[in-house]
Design an enzyme around this catalytic site. Structure first.
Site, mmCIF file in Angstrom:
data_model
loop_
_atom_site.group_PDB
_atom_site.id
_atom_site.type_symbol
_atom_site.label_atom_id
_atom_site.label_comp_id
_atom_site.label_asym_id
_atom_site.label_seq_id
_atom_site.Cartn_x
_atom_site.Cartn_y
_atom_site.Cartn_z
ATOM 1 N N CYS A 102 -5.230 0.245 40.500
ATOM 2 C CA CYS A 102 -5.139 1.692 40.601
ATOM 3 C C CYS A 102 -3.667 1.997 40.870
ATOM 4 O O CYS A 102 -2.800 1.196 40.535
ATOM 5 C CB CYS A 102 -6.069 2.232 41.687
ATOM 6 S SG CYS A 102 -5.638 1.696 43.353
ATOM 7 N N CYS A 107 -11.178 7.259 34.209
ATOM 8 C CA CYS A 107 -9.916 7.309 34.941
ATOM 9 C C CYS A 107 -9.400 5.877 34.941
ATOM 10 O O CYS A 107 -9.889 5.050 34.185
ATOM 11 C CB CYS A 107 -10.098 7.886 36.344
ATOM 12 S SG CYS A 107 -11.078 6.861 37.440
#
Length: 158
Positions: free
Chosen positions: A26, A130
């Site tokens: 991330c 995402c």
């Protein structure tokens, strides 16, 4: 420390390339799905210069690297590609797994498993993504085989 050196030490600290099933990241964390969490040497990894911390969440061992996460992740992937053992099993394991063509790569096989277990492509109303997640809106959520997805290696379900 250079990014390649950090990556090498992280891979060694999690028990080697053969212990890594999936690699992701991330904005700040390197996210590793490991085959055997007992092989992870947390203290060793936390002692690597540039590592800001570690945690285990959602079946992943995560290494906090802040702005170094992208280049270190790329180096870990590079190390994995040099390893002769498969980073992900050739075929996802678990009950009710659909057959994938022999020529399919690991992502094709995971996609086939996901599509089958969300109730088929016709059950998907919307799909968003995402950095680390796919978000499905299903026409009939009751058709999803959530338990099967949870048992499938390489897939985390919330």
């Amino acid at each position: 420390m250079d990014h390649a050196g950090m990556a090498r030490q992280i891979v060694e600290g999690v028990g080697g390339a053969a212990n890594i099933a999936l690699i992701d990241h991330c904005m700040t964390r390197l996210r590793l799905t490991v085959m055997d969490i007992a092989k992870v040497d947390v203290r060793r990894i936390q002692s690597i210069p540039g590592v800001l911390g570690t945690m285990t969440r959602g079946g992943q061992f995560q290494v906090v690297l802040a702005e170094a996460v992208v280049p270190v992740s790329a180096q870990v992937r590079s190390l994995m590609q040099g390893d002769q053992s498969p980073a992900v099993p050739d075929t996802p394991t678990g009950p009710d797994m659909p057959a994938a063509p022999a020529t399919a790569n690991r992502y094709d096989r995971l996609a086939a498993v996901i599509i089958d277990n969300v109730g088929g492509a016709g059950n998907v109303k919307a799909l968003e993504h995402c950095s680390t997640r796919l978000r499905f809106t299903l026409a009939d959520p009751g058709r999803a085989k959530v338990d099967t997805l949870k048992r499938t290696e390489g897939i985390l379900v919330w």
